[in-house]
Design a protein around this motif. Sequence first.
Motif, short mmCIF file in Angstrom:
data_model
loop_
_atom_site.label_atom_id
_atom_site.label_comp_id
_atom_site.label_asym_id
_atom_site.label_seq_id
_atom_site.Cartn_x
_atom_site.Cartn_y
_atom_site.Cartn_z
N ARG A 35 0.57 -1.29 -0.19
CA ARG A 35 -0.45 -0.05 0.27
C ARG A 35 0.91 1.09 0.26
O ARG A 35 0.53 2.40 -0.94
N HIS A 36 1.60 0.98 0.96
CA HIS A 36 2.83 2.25 0.50
C HIS A 36 3.82 2.79 -0.53
O HIS A 36 3.40 3.69 -0.71
N ASN A 39 0.63 4.29 -2.99
CA ASN A 39 0.54 5.58 -2.53
C ASN A 39 1.80 6.39 -3.01
O ASN A 39 1.40 7.66 -3.09
N GLU A 42 1.44 6.89 -6.81
CA GLU A 42 0.36 8.13 -7.58
C GLU A 42 1.21 9.74 -7.59
O GLU A 42 1.39 10.66 -8.43
#
Length: 702
Positions: A35-36, A39, A42
């Motif tokens: 997930r890191h 993020n 992006e």
Amino acid sequence: MFHNNNQLLNNLPQLQNLIKRDPPSYHEEFIYQLRHFNNILEVFKLCPEKHNKTLDELIMFLAQVSQCYPKELENFPQILIDLLRSHNTVLDGDMRMTLCRALILLRNKNLLAPTDLLELFFQLLRCQDKALRSFLQTHIVTDIKNINSKHKNAKLNTTLQNFMFTMLKDSNTRAAKMSVDIMIELYKKNIWNDVKTVNVIATGCFSKITKVMVSCLKFFLGKDSDEKDSDDSDSDNEVDPKEVMMANKFNKKTRKREKQLDKVKKLAKKQKKKKSEVASFNFSAIHLIHDPQGMAEKLFKQLETTTKRFEVKLLTLDVISRLIGLHDLFLFNYYPYIQRFMQPHQREATRILQFAAQASHELVPPDVIHPVLKTLANNFITERNSSDVIAIGLNAVKEVCARCPLAMDEDLLQDLAQYKNYRDRSVMMASRALIQMFRTIRPELLHKKDRGRPTEATEEMEQMDYGKSTATDFIPGAEVLLSEQSTHVKVDSGPESASDDEEWIDIQHSDDNLEIDSGAEEEEESDEEREVESGEKKKSKIEKQAVKRKQKAESAKLKKEQAQKISLEKILTDEDFKKIDAANIRKQVFTTKKGIKRKLEETPVEAPSELVKLSDIENIYKKRKHDKQARIESVRKGQADREKFGYKDGRVNEHCSKTNREKRKNKNFQMIRHKVKGKVKRSFKDKQIALRNHLLKLKKMK
């Protein structure tokens, strides 16, 4: 678990190690890092030109543990590929290299198809990053080599070759050049050594990009890409860096010694790389071209209109000449074009002569090659030139005529044969080599005194005509196998049985050696009787010649029948073929008249090779200077049994003291400078004064 191991979130190397050991136990920490990554990615897409260290570390972390969580990282390779495709030119160099390393890691784990990755890497060759291009080239070659290691993957190879064909036409110079280099390296490593690869590289010979064209031309010439360093004299000698390192360890440290040490290390590395390189196929590629005639014509048309450097023109001339010679092509405009450069003062004159010889073959009409020989004779083989130029011209004529013997005419050959008595040895030997060659292939063109004694091979030789080919239905020389047994009996019979086995030979004497009647009887003969006698002699001579020709024809017919019988009735072994080859060589050496041996220097002429060696044209008979290594070996050899050079210590006990004069030789000059001043030579006037004072002193003493 997540709370207790919270320190792992900031320690990716430790987490990576633990995940590889036990993936299920650390699944939660992995999901957090994934997930890191999404993020940060992006955010990175908003400003892709800046380097992001955190994203860099996460990409390598996910690539390392990708085999542990294949389902969660199913789209991870495509994310990296899309990122490179969309931002490849604006990405930071380190960031771009990290993405490529991660993709290679995924490819090594079979999580990525080879076609997707290789096509992407070919597109990345357009980037202005030399380190990246070199890195990608190494991976592409290694990956294709591993794919084809066990068996050829024809489908993948065809796809990649088609893609490379489009890359050759790319407008980007670097991408096109790198694609050619990759294909050539794969060919040299015997990975892509098929016909399609050769013909794709052949299209690069007509590229508008000079670097691509030169690389393709050198490929067909068998040139190495590092050939520019081949003339380095240090590359021929083995270099051991350990000796220099040891000397540098104990000697005083200086910048010069450090530079020398670095140079030796680079040279040793280069030699090691050269030894590990796979041997390249020099001339096999040029045989695999689909349309050699069309390629030669297009190259010649390109040569006539080009404005490129002279070195590029030479490469093109070389390729055209090899195409003509190896494939027996017809390109008649090539010979008048190359005649313009046949001048002794022309740069690379010997190579141009080499191209003229390579472009000669038996199917070229003699009237096309004959002007080339006339140009050689007029520009090189003249008295106004030096002996080396004349010798090179004669050697070039020999190489041309070895491939197209019908181009030579009788007048020109006999003029060139006159140089056999030239004052310079190099010219004399070149002329005699030309004479010796024509003794074997076309002795009728030579003057009678230069033809030498006829051998069995020359008598069996048929007349040479343009376009004539002799196809035999037997193995020439096979008749020796029939007479082998009887030959052994005759040799081993000994001197006692020589009269039974050997035959007497009737020696035909010439009319000049016959005894003539006395002068008184000659005067009594009338003119009519002399005419009748001379007519009878001519008639008998003609009859003898006819008998000889008939005997030769019958002998040749008998040998042919025997050879046919052996060829059809017997299965020949390797030993039989060796005996046949030896018999054919003997035919070129031994004369037809028994009891007369051929001279030692008149050895049989070998058939010309496919390609002309430059050393054959530059073959000048002179005592060459030895290189440095040979001179050192010669000096060392002369010093072997010689006494030690220098001062000889005459002391009985070498540990006893020396005289002050001997000690002075090892002292510093500053210590004995005041004593050296007294050794200055006196002038003539000072000597006169000293002598006068000495005589006065002696007079007073009396």
